[in-house]
Design a protein around this motif. Structure first.
Motif, PDB file in Angstrom:
ATOM      1  N   ALA A 102      32.601  41.148  41.070  1.00  0.00           N
ATOM      2  CA  ALA A 102      33.160  39.810  41.230  1.00  0.00           C
ATOM      3  C   ALA A 102      34.667  39.876  41.497  1.00  0.00           C
ATOM      4  O   ALA A 102      35.194  39.136  42.341  1.00  0.00           O
ATOM      5  CB  ALA A 102      32.879  38.982  39.983  1.00  0.00           C
ATOM      6  N   MET A 103      35.363  40.751  40.793  1.00  0.00           N
ATOM      7  CA  MET A 103      36.804  40.878  40.997  1.00  0.00           C
ATOM      8  C   MET A 103      37.114  41.418  42.389  1.00  0.00           C
ATOM      9  O   MET A 103      38.028  40.941  43.068  1.00  0.00           O
ATOM     10  CB  MET A 103      37.404  41.781  39.923  1.00  0.00           C
ATOM     11  N   ASN A 104      36.359  42.414  42.827  1.00  0.00           N
ATOM     12  CA  ASN A 104      36.575  42.967  44.172  1.00  0.00           C
ATOM     13  C   ASN A 104      36.303  41.923  45.244  1.00  0.00           C
ATOM     14  O   ASN A 104      37.012  41.845  46.258  1.00  0.00           O
ATOM     15  CB  ASN A 104      35.685  44.186  44.389  1.00  0.00           C
ATOM     16  N   ALA A 105      35.262  41.100  45.026  1.00  0.00           N
ATOM     17  CA  ALA A 105      34.948  40.061  46.005  1.00  0.00           C
ATOM     18  C   ALA A 105      36.053  39.026  46.090  1.00  0.00           C
ATOM     19  O   ALA A 105      36.287  38.445  47.159  1.00  0.00           O
ATOM     20  CB  ALA A 105      33.627  39.388  45.627  1.00  0.00           C
ATOM     21  N   ALA A 106      36.736  38.784  44.961  1.00  0.00           N
ATOM     22  CA  ALA A 106      37.816  37.800  44.956  1.00  0.00           C
ATOM     23  C   ALA A 106      39.078  38.344  45.615  1.00  0.00           C
ATOM     24  O   ALA A 106      39.837  37.597  46.237  1.00  0.00           O
ATOM     25  CB  ALA A 106      38.119  37.369  43.525  1.00  0.00           C
ATOM     26  N   ILE A 107      39.307  39.641  45.502  1.00  0.00           N
ATOM     27  CA  ILE A 107      40.553  40.230  45.997  1.00  0.00           C
ATOM     28  C   ILE A 107      40.430  40.724  47.433  1.00  0.00           C
ATOM     29  O   ILE A 107      41.390  40.631  48.218  1.00  0.00           O
ATOM     30  CB  ILE A 107      40.983  41.392  45.080  1.00  0.00           C
ATOM     31  N   SER A 108      39.274  41.247  47.814  1.00  0.00           N
ATOM     32  CA  SER A 108      39.132  41.898  49.124  1.00  0.00           C
ATOM     33  C   SER A 108      39.467  40.999  50.315  1.00  0.00           C
ATOM     34  O   SER A 108      39.999  41.502  51.318  1.00  0.00           O
ATOM     35  CB  SER A 108      37.712  42.467  49.274  1.00  0.00           C
ATOM     36  N   PRO A 109      39.198  39.685  50.272  1.00  0.00           N
ATOM     37  CA  PRO A 109      39.559  38.876  51.459  1.00  0.00           C
ATOM     38  C   PRO A 109      41.057  38.667  51.627  1.00  0.00           C
ATOM     39  O   PRO A 109      41.489  38.206  52.693  1.00  0.00           O
ATOM     40  CB  PRO A 109      38.858  37.529  51.193  1.00  0.00           C
ATOM     41  N   LEU A 110      41.853  38.974  50.601  1.00  0.00           N
ATOM     42  CA  LEU A 110      43.285  38.708  50.666  1.00  0.00           C
ATOM     43  C   LEU A 110      43.977  39.726  51.571  1.00  0.00           C
ATOM     44  O   LEU A 110      43.584  40.887  51.637  1.00  0.00           O
ATOM     45  CB  LEU A 110      43.903  38.758  49.266  1.00  0.00           C
TER      46      LEU A 110
END
Length: 213
Positions: A102-110
């Motif tokens: 979940a954390m990677n999914a939140a950060i990766s688009p940035l």
């Protein structure tokens, strides 16, 4: 820890050792989740989509966590180490599957210049969430503990100490050599623990549902 120390009568070291299965479950979940998220290689050697989507992995992690917590609601004052270790490990496995993905999914688009601020925001949200969670769940278990106490004939000062916390209650029971009181407070605290775990399981299921949105 309070269950192990005040209900089971273990010391701090023994309590800490019995929490290790949750850490072990988290490690296994994180490793397994990372592998499931790793891109596969196509016939031409080029990377393709991962085995499992992020949404599916996070949902599965929350469902596994909810299952472990639901099993934990069967805990009673006489529950053995093997039983608690089992549901600790299952809950940790679910957390290890869900949280990093979940954390990677939140950060990766940035973008690269916004990733630092995004990471800081997520870290702040985790800290605030942990603080609120401790307050809310602590209130749930305390209220359930007090409602489960039966203290007929106990002096007012002693009854107040017993209601204040499980630690105070155990000290009062030991000082008075009151085996029945000790069993009562331990049973009441375990009942509060079970109610709190049901709340946690419901939150995990709600999180699984929101992950599919």
């Amino acid at each position: 820890p309070l269950f192990f120390q005040d209900v089971r009568g273990l010391d701090a070291l023994g309590s800490g050792l019995r929490l290790l299965p949750m850490i072990g479950g988290m490690v296994i979940g994180m490793i397994g989740g990372s592998r499931l998220q790793s891109p596969r290689r196509g016939p031409d050697g080029e990377p393709t989509d991962s085995i499992v989507s992020v949404k599916a992995l996070v949902t599965a992690g929350y469902v596994v966590m909810a299952a472990g917590l639901a099993i934990g609601t069967l805990t009673h004052a006489g529950s053995g180490t093997g039983f608690t270790a089992a549901w600790f490990a299952v809950a940790g496995l679910g957390l290890g599957l869900a949280m990093p993905s979940a954390m990677n999914a939140a950060i990766s688009p940035l973008s690269a210049d916004r990733s630092a601020s995004g990471t800081a925001l997520i870290t702040a949200m985790r800290q605030v969430g942990a603080t609120i969670g401790v307050a809310v769940l602590g209130t749930v278990i305390s209220d359930a503990y007090r409602s489960g106490l039966h203290l007929p004939g106990l002096p007012a000062a002693a009854a107040s100490a017993v209601r204040s916390s499980i630690g105070e209650a155990v000290q009062v029971a030991h000082a008075a050599h009151a085996t029945a009181l000790l069993g009562s407070v331990r049973g009441a605290y375990t009942h509060g623990l079970d109610i709190m775990l049901w709340v946690c399981a419901a939150i995990a299921l709600a999180s699984a549902s929101s992950a599919q949105a």
